[in-house]
Design a protein around this motif. Structure first.
Motif, mmCIF file in Angstrom:
data_model
loop_
_atom_site.group_PDB
_atom_site.id
_atom_site.type_symbol
_atom_site.label_atom_id
_atom_site.label_comp_id
_atom_site.label_asym_id
_atom_site.label_seq_id
_atom_site.Cartn_x
_atom_site.Cartn_y
_atom_site.Cartn_z
ATOM 1 N N CYS A 285 -28.262 -59.843 26.768
ATOM 2 C CA CYS A 285 -29.332 -60.336 27.643
ATOM 3 C C CYS A 285 -29.243 -61.855 27.781
ATOM 4 O O CYS A 285 -29.307 -62.408 28.895
ATOM 5 C CB CYS A 285 -30.683 -59.911 27.076
ATOM 6 S SG CYS A 285 -32.127 -60.669 27.833
ATOM 7 N N ARG B 37 -27.832 -56.035 22.004
ATOM 8 C CA ARG B 37 -28.488 -55.962 23.314
ATOM 9 C C ARG B 37 -29.111 -57.311 23.679
ATOM 10 O O ARG B 37 -29.015 -57.770 24.821
ATOM 11 C CB ARG B 37 -29.567 -54.877 23.309
ATOM 12 C CG ARG B 37 -29.050 -53.447 23.281
ATOM 13 C CD ARG B 37 -30.218 -52.477 23.433
ATOM 14 N NE ARG B 37 -29.781 -51.095 23.544
ATOM 15 C CZ ARG B 37 -29.879 -50.202 22.568
ATOM 16 N NH1 ARG B 37 -30.408 -50.556 21.394
ATOM 17 N NH2 ARG B 37 -29.463 -48.959 22.739
ATOM 18 N N GLU C 1 -32.239 -54.541 28.529
ATOM 19 C CA GLU C 1 -30.968 -54.209 29.181
ATOM 20 C C GLU C 1 -30.969 -54.484 30.681
ATOM 21 O O GLU C 1 -29.899 -54.670 31.270
ATOM 22 C CB GLU C 1 -30.636 -52.733 28.932
ATOM 23 C CG GLU C 1 -30.312 -52.432 27.467
ATOM 24 C CD GLU C 1 -29.958 -50.978 27.248
ATOM 25 O OE1 GLU C 1 -30.306 -50.140 28.104
ATOM 26 O OE2 GLU C 1 -29.342 -50.675 26.199
#
Length: 206
Positions: free
Chosen positions: A94, A90, A65
């Protein structure tokens, strides 16, 4: 100066030891050479420290994160219990930030499904096709477990990053890792390990 050896192991006067002498809490009292010399990382943490089992998964999630430039994850096995929809979201976020991301797996099982769930593999392959900055490789001979974030730190550990959560509600399993936050060592380690992704035969994906 090398700062990677644990010099002593004062386990917080026994307070960090769970049932049957197993470590459950962070090893806050482990003394490293860097601690003795007062060496700290950018966040004021010891440049060399030991991670307990419950510290690993939160560190992985935080790294995905907050990473800015590069992320390296090596895990012999990949399971959907860890690489689930939330994890994939996530990871996609990214990658959308432009982070160069390397995920390597594979210990050399004859049946690949023993190393990675089929659906999980397909999901990661789709991301690798969408993002040129995602390098997803079956290394095929690794028992290493590595996490590297930017030039901040790398972790060498017994913890399987992508197949084990270290859930405190499940039966305890002891895992320990060394976190090294010495920038030039992080750079050296990354430069050597990233060659695994360029020298292993095959294309960008597994």
């Amino acid at each position: 100066e090398q700062e990677s050896l644990i010099q002593s192991s004062d386990l917080n006067n026994g307070n960090d030891v769970g049932g049957e002498g197993r470590l459950r809490k962070p090893l806050l009292k482990l003394k490293t050479k860097s601690e003795q010399n007062g060496s700290k990382d950018k966040e004021g943490k010891p440049a060399v420290s030991v991670l307990s089992v419950l510290e690993h998964h939160p560190l992985l999630i935080d790294s995905i994160e907050t990473v800015k430039n590069r992320l390296l994850i090596i895990s012999p096995w990949i399971r959907s219990d860890v690489v689930d929809k939330r994890f994939l979201a996530r990871l996609e976020n990214c990658l959308s930030r432009g982070v160069e991301t390397y995920v390597g797996f594979g210990i050399g099982e004859r049946e690949e499904w023993k190393e990675i769930n089929t659906d999980t593999k397909h999901a990661l392959e789709k991301l690798a096709k969408r993002f040129k900055n995602f390098y997803f490789k079956r290394l095929g001979d690794t028992h290493a477990k590595v996490l590297l974030k930017d030039d901040e730190f790398f972790v060498l550990t017994s913890f399987n990053w992508l197949s084990f959560r270290g859930d405190p509600k499940r039966p305890f399993r002891e895992e320990l890792g060394n976190r090294i936050a010495i920038p030039h060592q992080v750079d050296e380690f990354f430069s050597k390990y990233v060659e695994r992704f360029t020298k292993v035969p095959g294309n960008k994906m597994c």
